[in-house]
Design a protein around this motif. Structure first.
Motif: not given
Ligand code: UDP
Length: 421
Positions: A239-242, A266-277, A300-310
Motif C-alpha cells: 500500500s501507499r504510505f497513507d 512482516l513485509a510492507l511494500i509501499g510505492a510513493m505516488a507522484g501526487d502524494d507528498p 519502497t519503489n525508491v529501492a526498486g520495488v515495482g510490479s513484478m516484486e509486488v
C-alpha cells in the motif's frame, strides 16, 4: 525550466490482445464488450487523471487504456501536472473527501482553480467523451465551458462522509458533468444529482506483470534474495504510505501476532505516488518502526520495488493484510485473492464487496481482531487454501478488466445516445 502546469500523455499506445480474456471470463461477456466497442467506432474517448505511477488509478488506467485500444476504440490518457503545492492541496482534498477535516483556505481554492483553468486551456484536442478521475482535475470541465463532449466524473475514493467545506466547494464543479461514477451507492456525497450517478467497481488485469502467473519456487527465491527468511511465516501489506491504509496499525497487529508466533515476519511494500507528498512523512515513521526489528521489512519503489516484486511477494507470502480505515476499492485485495491468498482486511468502503461469501469473518475493525484472524490463518493451512480458492473465483467472476470495460462502455453508449445537458 519545466512549466508550472502541463497536460501530458503517458505512453499507453499499446493494444492489448483482448481475445485471451475469453478463457477466463467467457464468450458472453467478451461478445458484449466487442459489440459495445463497435457501437463506439469513431468516438474519441479521453481519460484524465493526475499521476502515471503509484496508486490504484494509475495502475488501472495503465492496463485499461491498452484494452480499449485492443478493442478498436480510440482512447487516450492525459495527465495534468501541477507543482508540489498543487498536489499538497489535492491530497488534502482527497483526505477531506474520505472524511478528514480540512479548513479550506482561500489560497488553496485559488491554486486548485488556477491549475485546473490552465490545464483546461492546454487540453486542445477534441474528444467526444472525457472521463475525469478524482478531484485533482475535476474543475477542468468548468473551465472548458460549453462543448459537445460528454463529461463523466469518476470518483475512486470513499466520499460517503466527505468534509462539508471541501464537498461544498467541489460539488458545483462536479454537477456540471453529464454523469458521475462511484464504486458504490454509499459513496455518493449529498447535493449531487442522484439521477446522473452510476456505480461501477474497478477491476484488475490478470495479464499484467503485477498479476501474471509465476512459479512459486521463483517467488520464494526472489523473496529470499531480498533478505526475508522463506522458511518462516510472512505477512504482507502492499500500500501507499497513507494514514488511511494504517501501516502503523499493521505493525501493531504484527507485534501482537509475534507474541503467539515468534517466528513471524512482516513485509510492507509501499510505492510513493507522484501526487502524494504526505507519503514521505509516514514512510519515515514506518522505517523507524523497522529500524530495530530484523523481522520487519519496508520496501519502497525508491529501492526498486515495482510490479513484478509486488507479484512475487503477493504469491510468496502466507497471509496478506489490508488494514485500511477507509478505502475507495482497494485493488490490492483483488490482486491478492486472484493469487489465491487469504487476506485479513479492514471493513472499509469497497473491500467487503471483493470478499468471497463465507469468509467475511476476515473483515476486521481493529488491531486486536486483525492479529487474532492472522494467527488463526497461520495455524490453519487448509482454511488458507479454501479462502484463497474462493477468492480467486470471486475475482474471476466480478473483478477482472472485461467486466469494467462492459460497465463503462455501456454508460458511454448510453450518454452518447442522450442529448446534451
Ligand atoms: N502498488 C504497487 N506498489 C506499491 C504499492 C502499491 O504497485 O508499493 C499498487 C498495488 O499493487 C495496486 C495499487 O498500487 O495495484 C494500489 O491500488 P489500491 O486501489 O489498492 O489503493 P490506492 O493507492 O489507489 O488507494
Amino acid at each position: 525550466m519545466l512549466p508550472r502546469v502541463a497536460i501530458g500523455r503517458p505512453n499507453a499506445s499499446v493494444r492489448a490482445n483482448v481475445d485471451r480474456y475469453r478463457l477466463l471470463v467467457g464468450d458472453d461477456l467478451m461478445n458484449e464488450v466487442a459489440a459495445l466497442a463497435r457501437e463506439l467506432n469513431g468516438v474519441r474517448i479521453c481519460h484524465i487523471n493526475s499521476t502515471a505511477y503509484g496508486g490504484g488509478v494509475a495502475e488501472l488506467l495503465g492496463r485499461y487504456l491498452p484494452m480499449l485500444q485492443g478493442l478498436g476504440i480510440s482512447a487516450e490518457w492525459r495527465l495534468i501536472h501541477g507543482d508540489p503545492e498543487f498536489f499538497t492541496v489535492t491530497k488534502a482534498f482527497h483526505n477531506a473527501l474520505q472524511g478528514a477535516h480540512y479548513d479550506l483556505p482561500k489560497s488553496a481554492r485559488q491554486l486548485y482553480l488556477s491549475v485546473n483553468e490552465e490545464s483546461a486551456r492546454l487540453l486542445e484536442d477534441e474528444y467526444d467523451v472525457i472521463i475525469v478521475h478524482d478531484p485533482q482535475p475535476a474543475a477542468i470541465r468548468h473551465f472548458i465551458g460549453r462543448n459537445k463532449a460528454k463529461w463523466i466524473w469518476r470518483c475512486h475514493v470513499d466520499s460517503s462522509a466527505a468534509d462539508p467545506q471541501v464537498s461544498e466547494f467541489l460539488v458545483p464543479y462536479i454537477n456540471e458533468y453529464d454523469a458521475f461514477v462511484f464504486t458504490m451507492p454509499e459513496f455518493l456525497p449529498p447535493h449531487l444529482d442522484r439521477s446522473r450517478a452510476t456505480y461501477i467497481a474497478p477491476a484488475i488485469d490478470p495479464f499484467s506483470t503485477k498479476n501474471i502467473e509465476l512459479p512459486i519456487e521463483l517467488c520464494r527465491r526472489a523473496i529470499a534474495d531480498s533478505g526475508v527468511d522463506v522458511d518462516r511465516p510472512l505477512l504482507l501489506q502492499v500500500s501507499r504510505f497513507d494514514p488511511w491504509k494504517d501501516p502503523l496499525g499493521v505493525v501493531d497487529a504484527y507485534r501482537l501476532v509475534k507474541r503467539e508466533i515468534p517466528e513471524v515476519q512482516l513485509a510492507l511494500i509501499g510505492a510513493m505516488a507522484g501526487d502524494d507528498p504526505e507519503g514521505w512523512r509516514l514512510l519515515d515513521l514506518v522505517q523507524e518502526e523497522g529500524a530495530h526489528d530484523p523481522d520487519l521489512y519496508v520496501f519502497t519503489n525508491v529501492a526498486g520495488v515495482g510490479s513484478m516484486e509486488v507479484n512475487l511477494f503477493q504469491r510468496g507470502c502466507d497471509v496478506v493484510i489490508q488494514k485500511s480505515l477507509r478505502e475507495g476499492f482497494g485493488l490490492v485485495v483483488s490482486e491478492a485473492l486472484w493469487k489465491e491468498k487469504p487476506i485479513v482486511a479492514g471493513r472499509a468502503g469497497g473491500i467487503p464487496m471483493q470478499f468471497p461469501p463465507g469468509f467475511e469473518r476476515y473483515l476486521i475493525d481493529n488491531v486486536e481482531d486483525c492479529a487474532q484472524r492472522i494467527v488463526h490463518l497461520l495455524n490453519h493451512l487448509g482454511e488458507r487454501g479454501e479462502f484463497g480458492r474462493a477468492g480467486r473465483e470471486r475475482v474471476r467472476a466480478q473483478f477482472l478488466l472485461p467486466r469494467l470495460a462492459r460497465d463503462e462502455l455501456r454508460l458511454i453508449c448510453d450518454k452518447i445516445r442522450t442529448k446534451p445537458l
